[in-house]
Structures are given as structure tokens and as C-alpha cells.
Design a protein around this motif. Structure first.
Motif, short mmCIF file in Angstrom:
data_model
loop_
_atom_site.label_atom_id
_atom_site.label_comp_id
_atom_site.label_asym_id
_atom_site.label_seq_id
_atom_site.Cartn_x
_atom_site.Cartn_y
_atom_site.Cartn_z
N PHE A 196 -7.47 -14.37 4.78
CA PHE A 196 -6.45 -15.17 4.25
C PHE A 196 -5.91 -13.90 3.81
O PHE A 196 -4.68 -13.81 3.69
CB PHE A 196 -7.27 -16.29 2.83
CG PHE A 196 -8.05 -17.05 3.14
CD1 PHE A 196 -7.12 -17.65 4.04
CD2 PHE A 196 -8.79 -17.73 2.41
CE1 PHE A 196 -7.95 -19.17 4.36
CE2 PHE A 196 -9.35 -18.81 3.05
CZ PHE A 196 -8.63 -19.73 3.63
N GLY A 197 -6.92 -12.66 3.47
CA GLY A 197 -5.83 -11.17 3.16
C GLY A 197 -5.19 -11.36 4.18
O GLY A 197 -3.45 -10.81 4.14
N GLY A 198 -5.54 -11.50 5.07
CA GLY A 198 -4.54 -10.76 6.27
C GLY A 198 -3.56 -12.23 7.24
O GLY A 198 -2.50 -11.59 7.38
N LEU A 199 -3.56 -12.99 6.43
CA LEU A 199 -2.91 -14.35 7.01
C LEU A 199 -1.83 -14.35 5.56
O LEU A 199 -0.52 -14.69 6.20
CB LEU A 199 -3.53 -15.59 7.29
CG LEU A 199 -4.34 -14.90 8.67
CD1 LEU A 199 -5.84 -16.55 8.45
CD2 LEU A 199 -3.69 -14.92 9.56
N GLU A 200 -1.96 -14.70 4.34
CA GLU A 200 -1.28 -14.63 3.94
C GLU A 200 -0.18 -13.45 3.46
O GLU A 200 0.15 -12.64 3.73
CB GLU A 200 -1.52 -14.93 2.57
CG GLU A 200 -3.04 -15.71 2.48
CD GLU A 200 -3.66 -16.70 1.36
OE1 GLU A 200 -3.48 -17.72 1.33
OE2 GLU A 200 -3.28 -15.40 0.24
N GLN A 201 1.60 -14.80 2.96
CA GLN A 201 2.26 -14.38 2.99
C GLN A 201 2.60 -12.97 1.68
O GLN A 201 1.17 -13.38 0.26
CB GLN A 201 3.96 -14.41 2.41
CG GLN A 201 3.88 -15.82 3.49
CD GLN A 201 4.60 -14.45 4.77
OE1 GLN A 201 5.09 -13.39 4.40
NE2 GLN A 201 5.72 -15.86 5.93
N ARG A 202 2.56 -12.15 0.77
CA ARG A 202 3.10 -11.21 -0.16
C ARG A 202 4.16 -11.00 -0.33
O ARG A 202 4.53 -10.79 -0.41
CB ARG A 202 2.65 -10.54 -0.15
CG ARG A 202 0.31 -10.13 -0.22
CD ARG A 202 0.36 -8.22 0.09
NE ARG A 202 -0.94 -8.52 0.47
CZ ARG A 202 -1.51 -6.87 1.05
NH1 ARG A 202 -0.86 -5.83 0.55
NH2 ARG A 202 -2.79 -6.82 1.31
N GLU A 203 4.19 -11.63 -1.77
CA GLU A 203 5.89 -11.99 -2.53
C GLU A 203 5.72 -10.56 -2.49
O GLU A 203 5.01 -9.84 -3.20
CB GLU A 203 6.02 -12.54 -4.00
CG GLU A 203 5.38 -13.62 -3.47
CD GLU A 203 4.78 -14.98 -5.62
OE1 GLU A 203 5.09 -14.22 -6.08
OE2 GLU A 203 4.49 -16.12 -5.48
N GLY A 204 7.20 -10.42 -2.63
CA GLY A 204 8.31 -8.87 -3.04
C GLY A 204 7.11 -8.23 -1.47
O GLY A 204 8.03 -6.44 -1.75
#
Length: 427
Positions: A196-204
Motif C-alpha cells: 500500500f505504501g508503494g501504490l497509494e498517493q501521498r498528500e503534498g
């Protein structure tokens, strides 16, 4: 009896006929998993199943056909049961978590799965391609939905599906096959944190910026010359003969398989007398084992030469993975040879991967110590990295005989480093 001749006879629509067919498939799955496809005869299957040999041909025209049916049955069983588990799942992230947990449970009940898939590469390359596509493609829809909803980053869906599949296949092998256990909850948790860390968007964050990684000039990758010590005469001629035998064995084992290869075929390809073979090796198994050990040693030696150039942990991991794909392209037979080892010498097969796991763990521990990487179980992350790179390599190098494209590599690295790196909350 041809496939066409049998088409009107199978499958028998009686309960007894269906029971017999299932018994033959279950028996063949067990024997292929323990003895191997090439070491198994139809007589072995019918005797263990308790049916007449003639009855076998009412259902299957050959050993190859029942092997194909086993793979199809495995795929159907997996998807039918997974579909029930997916009822009520409402979003792509939850869907992926359910798939991982279900697979780790399912594979525990399929002890022969890993051995069967390993053999598929030699039994029927196109069957292996079909199996890979079937298992990878069921992730496409969920990944597309995640990207469209903005939950996942816009990475190549096919590449991410291969990475996801490679991870759960290798973690499943680690626990379901090696330990005969279901993957523990803490292992599943760390796998999902990484994925999930690899796939998910990160804000900012600019989540899809190009990944910049160091190149390894191809001219730097040399095939090492090693002086093997096992029964090797110390004359230049003896060293050359030893090398020729190993190269001939590598090519023959990769194309025909270990069990279908004879010592005569190796010596003929190497251009040496059969008696000369026994000056260097005592058996077909010994040269196979020496070949795997030599390839492993050579890889470790050349990898070390490249990774010492790295200025930091992240760069070392990039160099390591890029070099792996280059090495696999040079030694395209390696993938097939290593997968055969599980039936020739399982201890050797385990040691091969244990060495690779240990090597990755050192890098991961160093990254966690410096604070660059999240504190996740290093063994689990090492298996994840080997699983995802192995399946991406299998797809491009083994099946397509091509180098892994740069755009694929870029997205692989984005997944890995977004999955491993600590998140700086201050952006």
C-alpha cells in the motif's frame, strides 16, 4: 487415441465418471509434485489411482494433457473460492488485502503448487504463459479503479499486477511450502504496509515524478572466469574442458530439462568423450549442482563489484536490481535451472534463495538503521523484493527474451521505494 477422437467421450456425465476423472487429476497432482512430471509415467498415475490404464485414456490423451488440466483446475479452484471471499468488498485497497489474505490461506492447502508451477516452464512454455496471465490479470480491474479514484498512483497496471502477484507467490512459498503454515498476521501486515505504501498517493507529494536512478554501463558487466575446484584438473586444457561441460549442461538442462537430459547429450554438445566427463563429475546430478553453485558464486562476485560503487543504501538497492535483470538476460537459462533444482536437490534450491534473502536483508537492515526505510520485518521484505523482481524478470526476460524496459523499471522502483521509505510528514 487423438484429442479429436476423445472429444465426444469426455468428460463422462455420470457421477462415477466424474469421480474417476477427479481421482486421476488429484493423483497426478500429488505424483507430479513429489516425483516430477518427467519422472512420472501414466502407469504410476493409474496404479496409485487404482484404475485401469485403458480407463485413463477415456479422460486424457497423454501425460501432458492431465498436467494442463491440473493447472486449469488449480486456477478455477482459486478464482471460484476467491469470488466468494470478495463478496461485499467495496474498494480497491480492501480488495487487495482480501486477495493477499485469501491466497496465503489457500496456498497452505496446496502443498504441490510451487513444484507444479516450476515444472510448467519445461512441460509447456505457453501453458506457463497462460498461467501467469491468468493469475496476474485478475488484479487489473482493482488497480484501474484505484488509479481512477485517485487512491492509487498512476503506475503501469500490468507491471504493478506482476509485482503484487510475485510478492504473494513468494511469501506464500516461504510459509505455505517451507514451513507448512499460513503466513502469520504480522507478516501479512508488513506485506500490506509495503504494497500500500508503494501504490497509494501521498498528500503534498509529486507521486508520479520520473524515478532517477544510476545506470550500470553494460560494458562493466563481464562474465567472470572462475577456477572451480571440484575434481578440476589444474591444467589449462582441463579448465577449458570443465568450463565446456558446464556450459553444455546449462544449455541442455535449460532446453530439455534435467530428467530428459543424458550424460551422452552433455558430452556430445561439449565435444568431449564420455569418459572425460567422469574425470570432472561423478554423475548428472553433480554437474547440475555444480552449475547452480557456480552461477550463484559468479552472480555474487559480480554483484559485489557493482554495489561497492554505491554512495548510499537507496543507490545500492537500485544497482542491485538493475544488475539482477542484466544478469538474468545474460544467463537467461538461470531462471529455468533454479526452478528445476527443487526436484533435483531441494536443499540446494533452498540454499540458493536463502543466500539471496540474506543478501537483501543486509541492505534493508542498513536502510532501517539510517532511518531511510520503514521498520518492517527484513526477511518479509527480502522475500517481497525477490518475488516481485523474479516475476517481472520472468515476464520479460524468460517469456519475451527481452531486457526489462526502462518504463517498467521506473515503476518497479517507484513501488519499492514508496513502499519502503519513511514518510516525512512535514513534506
Amino acid at each position: 487415441m487423438s484429442q479429436k477422437d476423445r472429444s465426444n467421450n469426455i468428460p463422462p456425465l455420470t457421477k462415477k465418471g466424474m469421480k474417476t476423472r477427479k481421482k486421476l487429476i488429484d493423483t497426478a497432482e500429488e505424483i507430479f509434485g513429489t516425483k516430477g512430471f518427467f519422472n512420472t509415467s501414466i502407469v504410476d498415475i493409474t496404479q496409485k489411482a487404482g484404475v485401469a490404464q485403458g480407463t485413463y485414456y477415456l479422460y486424457f490423451s497423454s501425460k501432458e494433457e492431465i498436467f494442463q488440466e491440473i493447472l486449469k483446475e488449480l486456477v478455477n479452484d482459486y478464482f471460484n473460492k476467491l469470488q466468494r471471499e470478495m463478496a461485499g468488498v467495496s474498494n480497491p485497497k480492501e480488495e487487495l488485502a482480501v486477495k493477499y489474505r485469501f491466497y496465503f490461506c489457500w496456498v497452505k492447502k496446496r502443498p504441490n503448487l510451487n513444484r507444479l508451477i516450476n515444472q510448467t516452464m519445461l512441460v509447456n512454455k505457453e501453458l506457463y504463459r497462460w498461467f501467469l496471465e491468468a493469475t496476474v490479470s485478475h488484479h487489473y480491474e482493482g488497480l484501474h479503479e484505484g488509479i481512477e479514484s485517485g487512491e492509487f498512483r498512476d503506475l503501469d497496471v500490468n507491471t504493478m499486477a506482476h509485482c503484487i502477484t510475485g510478492i504473494y507467490a513468494f511469501i506464500g512459498w516461504r510459509w505455505g511450502y517451507l514451513e507448512d503454515k499460513q503466513a502469520p498476521d504480522d507478516v501479512v501486515k508488513d506485506v500490506l504496509t509495503f504494497v500500500f505504501g508503494g501504490l497509494e498517493q501521498r498528500e503534498g507529494k509529486n507521486n508520479n515524478s520520473a524515478f532517477v536512478s544510476p545506470e550500470i554501463p553494460k560494458s562493466q558487466i563481464q562474465l567472470p572466469v572462475t577456477n572451480d575446484t571440484v575434481k578440476q584438473p589444474l591444467t589449462p586444457k582441463g579448465i577449458k574442458t570443465h568450463k565446456n561441460l558446464l556450459e553444455a549442461a546449462e544449455e541442455t538442462y535449460a532446453s530439455k530439462g534435467y530428467f530428459n537430459t543424458s550424460i551422452v547429450e552433455i558430452t556430445q554438445k561439449a565435444g568431449v568423450a564420455q569418459g572425460t566427463f567422469y574425470v570432472h563429475f561423478s554423475s548428472k546430478q553433480e554437474i547440475f549442482e555444480e552449475l547452480i553453485k557456480k552461477l550463484s558464486r559468479d552472480f555474487a562476485t559480480e554483484l559485489y563489484k557493482e554495489t561497492v560503487k554505491a554512495d548510499n543504501i537507496k543507490e545500492e538497492l537500485v544497482i542491485r536490481i538493475r544488475f539482477l535483470f542484466r544478469w538474468m538476460k545474460i544467463h537467461r537459462n538461470l531462471f529455468s535451472l533454479v526452478e528445476q533444482a527443487i526436484l533435483v536437490n531441494e536443499d540446494l534450491y533452498r540454499r540458493f534463495y536463502e543466500n539471496a534473502i540474506s543478501s537483501y536483508e543486509k541492505v534493508l537492515k542498513a536502510g532501517m538503521k539510517t532511518g531511510e526505510f520503514k521498520h518492517l520485518d527484513t526477511e518479509t521484505m527480502a522475500y517481497s523484493l525477490i518475488g516481485l523482481t523474479g516475476l517481472v524478470g520472468s515476464r520479460w526476460i524468460y517469456l519475451e527474451d527481452k531486457e526489462v524496459p526502462d518504463y517498467i523499471l521506473d515503476d518497479v522502483f517507484k513501488l519499492i521505494f514508496h513502499g519502503l521509505e519513511q514518510i516525512n510528514e512535514r513534506g
